[in-house]
Design an enzyme around this catalytic site. Structure first.
Site, short mmCIF file in Angstrom:
data_model
loop_
_atom_site.label_atom_id
_atom_site.label_comp_id
_atom_site.label_asym_id
_atom_site.label_seq_id
_atom_site.Cartn_x
_atom_site.Cartn_y
_atom_site.Cartn_z
N LYS A 14 17.17 12.27 2.52
CA LYS A 14 18.17 12.37 2.50
C LYS A 14 18.19 13.01 1.31
CE LYS A 14 19.47 7.92 1.90
NZ LYS A 14 17.84 7.38 2.00
N ARG A 89 26.55 2.48 2.20
CA ARG A 89 25.24 1.69 2.74
C ARG A 89 26.00 0.54 2.95
NH1 ARG A 89 21.15 4.46 -0.88
NH2 ARG A 89 19.60 3.34 -0.45
N ARG A 128 5.22 9.02 -3.00
CA ARG A 128 6.69 10.59 -3.53
C ARG A 128 6.40 10.31 -4.98
NH1 ARG A 128 12.80 9.27 -2.27
NH2 ARG A 128 12.21 6.89 -3.27
N ARG A 161 8.74 6.71 -8.40
CA ARG A 161 10.11 5.56 -9.05
C ARG A 161 9.10 4.05 -9.08
NH1 ARG A 161 15.13 7.38 -4.69
NH2 ARG A 161 15.08 5.55 -4.80
N ARG A 172 13.62 -3.22 1.12
CA ARG A 172 14.28 -2.00 0.91
C ARG A 172 14.29 -2.04 2.95
NH1 ARG A 172 11.95 2.33 -2.93
NH2 ARG A 172 13.86 3.55 -2.01
#
Ligand code: AP5
Ligand code: MG
Length: 215
Positions: A14, A89, A128, A161, A172
């Site tokens: 996204k 969401r 990431r 992160r 998640r």
């Protein structure tokens, strides 16, 4: 100008696509995750509250998110169009967004749903890395910074992160399935959903989005 929502599971791309879309179509990019992370960094009361949920991979309560987004949409740069990334969401958030937009005589133009298999997502997220200063995105295997730990764009420190550990990422995904995936049907029924294959490299995904938008 478009009024768009980017939907998709954690790590679907996204943020990566939002950057490209907002540049091409000149739309303000509104990422609720980025807004919360900025507040955490600045130590604001909102940031402190959001951190409790984000670190566990849970959603921040609707009442904190909806008001924040409505305030942002009130700003001048959103008058003609915007790109929402990571909002709504929950079905409740989506209903509140519809109510807000229709109270202004507006509605969404398209909801872009990025589809990626869960095993690919896990690899993307655990690998990431992000720049602490400018937020630029990297991946240790597929898109590493030229110098390890240093941002190519601004020279800032490149870090993982807090919610990208394997345990939190798995939670998640579960939260996404339970609370966010029902939005696919919600927007399908309104004839607003464009399903986009989210694998095959960021440029290829972007091409599919551009063709779904038709300009
Ligand atoms: P948020 O920041 O929105 O996180 P997310 O939805 O979990 O998604 P990510 O940002 O992790 O992934 P992304 O889809 O942006 O993918 P990216 O482009 O980075 O939310 C974080 C938390 O905030 C939530 O858990 C919640 O607690 C809270 N929150 C936020 N909004 C909320 C709301 N509305 N209500 C309640 N709580 C809320 O890409 C991922 C990786 O893959 C990168 O390394 C990238 O380089 C790579 N990549 C991207 N595209 C490709 C491609 N095509 N091929 C190969 N690699 C790719
Ligand atoms: Mg993101």
């Amino acid at each position: 100008m478009f009024k768009l929502v980017l939907l998709g599971p954690p790590g679907a791309g996204k943020g990566t696509q939002a950057k490209k879309i907002s540049e091409k179509y000149n739309l303000p990019h509104i990422s609720t995750g980025d807004i919360f992370r900025r507040n955490i960094k600045e130590g604001t009361p909102l940031g402190m509250k959001a951190k409790e949920y984000m670190d566990k991979g849970e959603l921040v309560p609707d009442e904190l998110v909806i008001e924040l987004v409505e305030d942002r949409l009130e700003q001048d740069d959103c008058k003609d169009g915007f790109l929402l990334d990571g909002f709504p969401r929950t079905v409740n958030q989506a209903e509140k967004l519809d109510e807000y937009l229709s109270s202004k005589g507006n509605s969404l133009d398209l909801v872009i749903d990025l589809e990626v298999d869960e095993d690919i997502l896990l690899d993307r997220m655990i690998g990431r890395r992000v720049c602490k200063v400018c937020g630029a995105n990297y991946h240790i295997k597929t898109m590493p910074p030229k110098k390890e730990g240093v941002c190519d764009v601004c020279g800032g420190e490149v870090i993982q992160r807090a919610d990208d550990t394997e345990e939190t990422v798995r939670n998640r995904f579960e939260v996404y399935q339970r609370q966010t995936a029902p939005l696919i049907e919600y927007y399908q029924e309104k004839n607003l959903l464009a399903k986009i294959e989210g694998t095959g490299g960021p440029d290829k995904v972007f091409e599919s989005i551009v063709s779904a938008l038709g300009v």
